[in-house]
Design a protein around this motif. Structure first.
Motif, PDB file in Angstrom:
ATOM      1  N   HIS A 152       0.847  -1.189   0.000  1.00 48.42           N
ATOM      2  CA  HIS A 152       0.000   0.000   0.000  1.00 48.42           C
ATOM      3  C   HIS A 152       0.882   1.237   0.000  1.00 48.42           C
ATOM      4  O   HIS A 152       1.866   1.308   0.740  1.00 48.42           O
ATOM      5  CB  HIS A 152      -0.910   0.008   1.227  1.00 48.42           C
ATOM      6  CG  HIS A 152      -1.872   1.152   1.240  1.00 48.42           C
ATOM      7  ND1 HIS A 152      -1.592   2.367   1.848  1.00 48.42           N
ATOM      8  CD2 HIS A 152      -3.110   1.279   0.696  1.00 48.42           C
ATOM      9  CE1 HIS A 152      -2.612   3.181   1.688  1.00 48.42           C
ATOM     10  NE2 HIS A 152      -3.555   2.553   0.997  1.00 48.42           N
ATOM     11  N   SER A 158     -10.768  -5.073  -6.300  1.00 50.66           N
ATOM     12  CA  SER A 158     -11.696  -4.256  -5.508  1.00 50.66           C
ATOM     13  C   SER A 158     -13.088  -4.198  -6.126  1.00 50.66           C
ATOM     14  O   SER A 158     -14.083  -4.061  -5.396  1.00 50.66           O
ATOM     15  CB  SER A 158     -11.138  -2.831  -5.367  1.00 50.66           C
ATOM     16  OG  SER A 158      -9.867  -2.845  -4.760  1.00 50.66           O
ATOM     17  N   ARG A 159     -13.171  -4.330  -7.450  1.00 50.04           N
ATOM     18  CA  ARG A 159     -14.466  -4.216  -8.134  1.00 50.04           C
ATOM     19  C   ARG A 159     -15.414  -5.344  -7.770  1.00 50.04           C
ATOM     20  O   ARG A 159     -16.629  -5.242  -7.979  1.00 50.04           O
ATOM     21  CB  ARG A 159     -14.254  -4.195  -9.654  1.00 50.04           C
ATOM     22  CG  ARG A 159     -13.606  -5.446 -10.191  1.00 50.04           C
ATOM     23  CD  ARG A 159     -13.294  -5.356 -11.672  1.00 50.04           C
ATOM     24  NE  ARG A 159     -12.598  -6.540 -12.142  1.00 50.04           N
ATOM     25  CZ  ARG A 159     -13.193  -7.649 -12.521  1.00 50.04           C
ATOM     26  NH1 ARG A 159     -14.523  -7.724 -12.508  1.00 50.04           N
ATOM     27  NH2 ARG A 159     -12.484  -8.687 -12.947  1.00 50.04           N
ATOM     28  N   ILE A 168     -16.104  -6.423  -4.784  1.00 51.23           N
ATOM     29  CA  ILE A 168     -16.677  -6.272  -3.450  1.00 51.23           C
ATOM     30  C   ILE A 168     -18.001  -5.516  -3.522  1.00 51.23           C
ATOM     31  O   ILE A 168     -18.092  -4.435  -4.102  1.00 51.23           O
ATOM     32  CB  ILE A 168     -15.695  -5.544  -2.517  1.00 51.23           C
ATOM     33  CG1 ILE A 168     -14.371  -6.319  -2.426  1.00 51.23           C
ATOM     34  CG2 ILE A 168     -16.302  -5.360  -1.135  1.00 51.23           C
ATOM     35  CD1 ILE A 168     -13.312  -5.622  -1.619  1.00 51.23           C
ATOM     36  N   LYS A 204     -19.619  -6.052   3.902  1.00 51.73           N
ATOM     37  CA  LYS A 204     -19.071  -6.285   2.564  1.00 51.73           C
ATOM     38  C   LYS A 204     -19.053  -7.779   2.262  1.00 51.73           C
ATOM     39  O   LYS A 204     -18.793  -8.595   3.155  1.00 51.73           O
ATOM     40  CB  LYS A 204     -17.657  -5.710   2.470  1.00 51.73           C
ATOM     41  CG  LYS A 204     -17.622  -4.189   2.629  1.00 51.73           C
ATOM     42  CD  LYS A 204     -16.207  -3.645   2.536  1.00 51.73           C
ATOM     43  CE  LYS A 204     -16.202  -2.126   2.673  1.00 51.73           C
ATOM     44  NZ  LYS A 204     -14.840  -1.570   2.604  1.00 51.73           N
ATOM     45  N   ALA A 208     -12.507  -6.424   4.704  1.00 47.86           N
ATOM     46  CA  ALA A 208     -11.570  -5.865   3.729  1.00 47.86           C
ATOM     47  C   ALA A 208     -10.558  -4.969   4.437  1.00 47.86           C
ATOM     48  O   ALA A 208     -10.920  -4.161   5.302  1.00 47.86           O
ATOM     49  CB  ALA A 208     -12.311  -5.080   2.663  1.00 47.86           C
ATOM     50  N   ARG A 210      -6.728  -2.859   3.451  1.00 46.69           N
ATOM     51  CA  ARG A 210      -6.363  -1.714   2.622  1.00 46.69           C
ATOM     52  C   ARG A 210      -6.557  -2.027   1.149  1.00 46.69           C
ATOM     53  O   ARG A 210      -6.492  -3.181   0.732  1.00 46.69           O
ATOM     54  CB  ARG A 210      -4.909  -1.309   2.882  1.00 46.69           C
ATOM     55  CG  ARG A 210      -4.622  -1.024   4.341  1.00 46.69           C
ATOM     56  CD  ARG A 210      -3.237  -0.457   4.509  1.00 46.69           C
ATOM     57  NE  ARG A 210      -2.887  -0.289   5.902  1.00 46.69           N
ATOM     58  CZ  ARG A 210      -2.144   0.695   6.377  1.00 46.69           C
ATOM     59  NH1 ARG A 210      -1.672   1.601   5.546  1.00 46.69           N
ATOM     60  NH2 ARG A 210      -1.862   0.783   7.656  1.00 46.69           N
ATOM     61  N   SER A 211      -6.763  -0.952   0.381  1.00 49.56           N
ATOM     62  CA  SER A 211      -6.912  -1.063  -1.069  1.00 49.56           C
ATOM     63  C   SER A 211      -5.909  -0.144  -1.749  1.00 49.56           C
ATOM     64  O   SER A 211      -5.604   0.943  -1.248  1.00 49.56           O
ATOM     65  CB  SER A 211      -8.331  -0.684  -1.503  1.00 49.56           C
ATOM     66  OG  SER A 211      -9.282  -1.558  -0.951  1.00 49.56           O
ATOM     67  N   GLY A 242      -6.801  -0.659  -7.339  1.00 47.63           N
ATOM     68  CA  GLY A 242      -7.820  -1.615  -7.729  1.00 47.63           C
ATOM     69  C   GLY A 242      -7.687  -2.984  -7.101  1.00 47.63           C
ATOM     70  O   GLY A 242      -8.393  -3.912  -7.500  1.00 47.63           O
ATOM     71  N   ARG A 243      -6.799  -3.135  -6.094  1.00 51.67           N
ATOM     72  CA  ARG A 243      -6.632  -4.411  -5.411  1.00 51.67           C
ATOM     73  C   ARG A 243      -6.863  -4.211  -3.918  1.00 51.67           C
ATOM     74  O   ARG A 243      -6.440  -3.224  -3.345  1.00 51.67           O
ATOM     75  CB  ARG A 243      -5.224  -4.976  -5.658  1.00 51.67           C
ATOM     76  CG  ARG A 243      -4.911  -5.196  -7.127  1.00 51.67           C
ATOM     77  CD  ARG A 243      -3.418  -5.376  -7.372  1.00 51.67           C
ATOM     78  NE  ARG A 243      -2.938  -6.674  -6.920  1.00 51.67           N
ATOM     79  CZ  ARG A 243      -1.961  -6.857  -6.053  1.00 51.67           C
ATOM     80  NH1 ARG A 243      -1.362  -5.814  -5.486  1.00 51.67           N
ATOM     81  NH2 ARG A 243      -1.563  -8.070  -5.719  1.00 51.67           N
ATOM     82  N   THR A 244      -7.550  -5.161  -3.294  1.00 48.77           N
ATOM     83  CA  THR A 244      -7.893  -5.068  -1.881  1.00 48.77           C
ATOM     84  C   THR A 244      -7.416  -6.308  -1.141  1.00 48.77           C
ATOM     85  O   THR A 244      -7.586  -7.433  -1.623  1.00 48.77           O
ATOM     86  CB  THR A 244      -9.417  -4.919  -1.706  1.00 48.77           C
ATOM     87  OG1 THR A 244      -9.850  -3.706  -2.336  1.00 48.77           O
ATOM     88  CG2 THR A 244      -9.799  -4.877  -0.238  1.00 48.77           C
TER      89      THR A 244
END
Length: 384
Positions: free
Chosen positions: A80, A310-311, A313, A320, A341, A343-344, A347-349
């Motif tokens: 991150h 991330s999309r 979720i 979530k 969830a 940290r993001s 586009g990745r979590t």
């Protein structure tokens, strides 16, 4: 039919339990949004179950399957970064002014010219200084002759010591005066203290140049540095020598990993930030001083993280969730799984709980499924 009734019953229980919660307008709007989402999912599920029930009652064993692509969860590196804005400055840059006042008689460069360190850029009027040098040289010649004669007499023990010392002092004073005038003559030559490119010529021939007033701006683009103000909250995560990522909004494809060159020793009380500086080579000259830059600072790293796009979720009143594929041999069935969830970034979590290594998440087609739907698996990817 029992499953349809149970879904509706669950929704009813959620509505009843919500009556005991906060009844402020904001809370009610949030609950209403959640119910709308649940209502849509229940409607989709009811239609799917009704179709399956109708097929069974009609003696058909055909099951409607949703085509999906699965991805198998595996541990991987998750990093991150926090972005801090900064600006570019030149390591070697000079706003050149003369050391003495004088009228400009010649400027030997123009804007855009390349110059070397020590190169003559401009010349000031030296007529008065040269006249003074000529006068002092004439006086010094006489004073030197008188001193030499007085010295010879003094060596022969003729004359007084006072006469000898006066002649010596007069000669040395004129020598010092001549050295000063020659230094002033040299100061009338404006030379470049750095190698680089002439960015600006601020004055013209005939104008009066003065110390402290910029006449010529020379800048070297070979080596630049970025200074950024970083929140003091990141102070524990960054040290001199740490790796940092440099980017420029003007060049979206530019990305370079550098080392922190300097960290400020003071916290700005106005905005609670400290200064971070990185240097970099700019041999092609593409980056210019005062450009906007951004520094990506790594504040978290996990080499064994469970990472999902991330999309994928979604969120309802319970929290979530995502959809995974549960094996129901020989079929796969969609299963709604609630997750925690972390940290993001980009586009990745990171998922901290709710998933396990080997789970198969629905990556493509996740918007077309609901809990319990039969799946048609096109392919299974491995998480990277």
């Amino acid at each position: 039919m029992k499953r349809i009734i149970s879904l509706i019953a669950v929704a009813g229980m959620l509505m009843i339990s919500s009556c005991k919660q906060d009844n402020s307008p904001e809370a009610l709007r949030k609950q209403l949004d959640g119910y709308h989402k649940q209502s849509k999912e229940i409607d989709i599920r009811i239609k799917e179950l009704e179709k399956q029930l109708a097929d069974m009652e009609n003696g058909s064993d055909k099951i409607n399957r949703v085509p999906v692509v699965l991805e198998e969860i595996a541990p991987g590196l998750f990093e991150h970064y926090v972005e801090a804005g900064g600006s570019v400055e030149a390591v070697r840059e000079a706003f050149i002014s003369p050391e003495i006042s004088g009228q400009i008689t010649a400027i030997y460069v123009k804007e855009g010219d390349k110059v070397q360190k020590g190169q003559l850029l401009a010349q000031l009027n030296t007529q008065v200084t040269r006249k003074s040098i000529e006068e002092v040289q004439t006086s010094l010649k006489l004073a030197t002759d008188l001193f030499q004669r007085q010295q010879r007499l003094w060596d022969q023990k003729i004359g007084s010591e006072i006469q000898y010392l006066e002649a010596k002092n007069n000669k040395e004073s004129l020598e010092n005066r001549l050295a000063t005038l020659n230094a002033q003559l040299d100061m009338a030559r404006v030379v470049s203290p750095v190698s680089g490119v002439v960015e600006q010529v601020a004055q013209k021939n005939g104008e009066l140049a003065m110390p402290g007033m910029s006449m010529i701006h020379v800048i070297n683009l070979d080596e630049l540095f970025v200074k950024a103000d970083v929140s003091e909250a990141l102070l524990p995560y960054i040290r001199k020598g740490d790796e940092i990522v440099l980017k420029f909004p003007s060049y979206p494809d530019f990305s370079r990993k550098l080392r922190v060159d300097r960290i400020g020793s003071n916290i700005n009380p106005g905005n609670r930030t400290f200064e971070v500086q990185v240097k970099f080579d700019n041999t092609d000259g593409a980056i210019k001083p005062n450009m906007m830059a951004s520094l990506l600072i790594n504040d978290y790293r996990n080499e064994q993280a469970l990472i999902i796009p991330s999309r994928l979720i979604k969120e309802d009143l319970k929290g979530k969730y995502i959809y995974i594929a549960r094996s129901n041999s020989p079929d796969f069935i969609a299963q709604k799984v609630y997750i925690q969830a972390g940290r993001s970034f980009l586009g990745r979590t990171e998922v901290t709980s709710g998933l396990s290594v080997g789970d198969k998440i629905i990556q493509d087609g996740f918007n077309r499924v609901s809990d319990g739907v039969y799946l048609s698996v096109d392919s299974v990817k491995t998480a990277k």
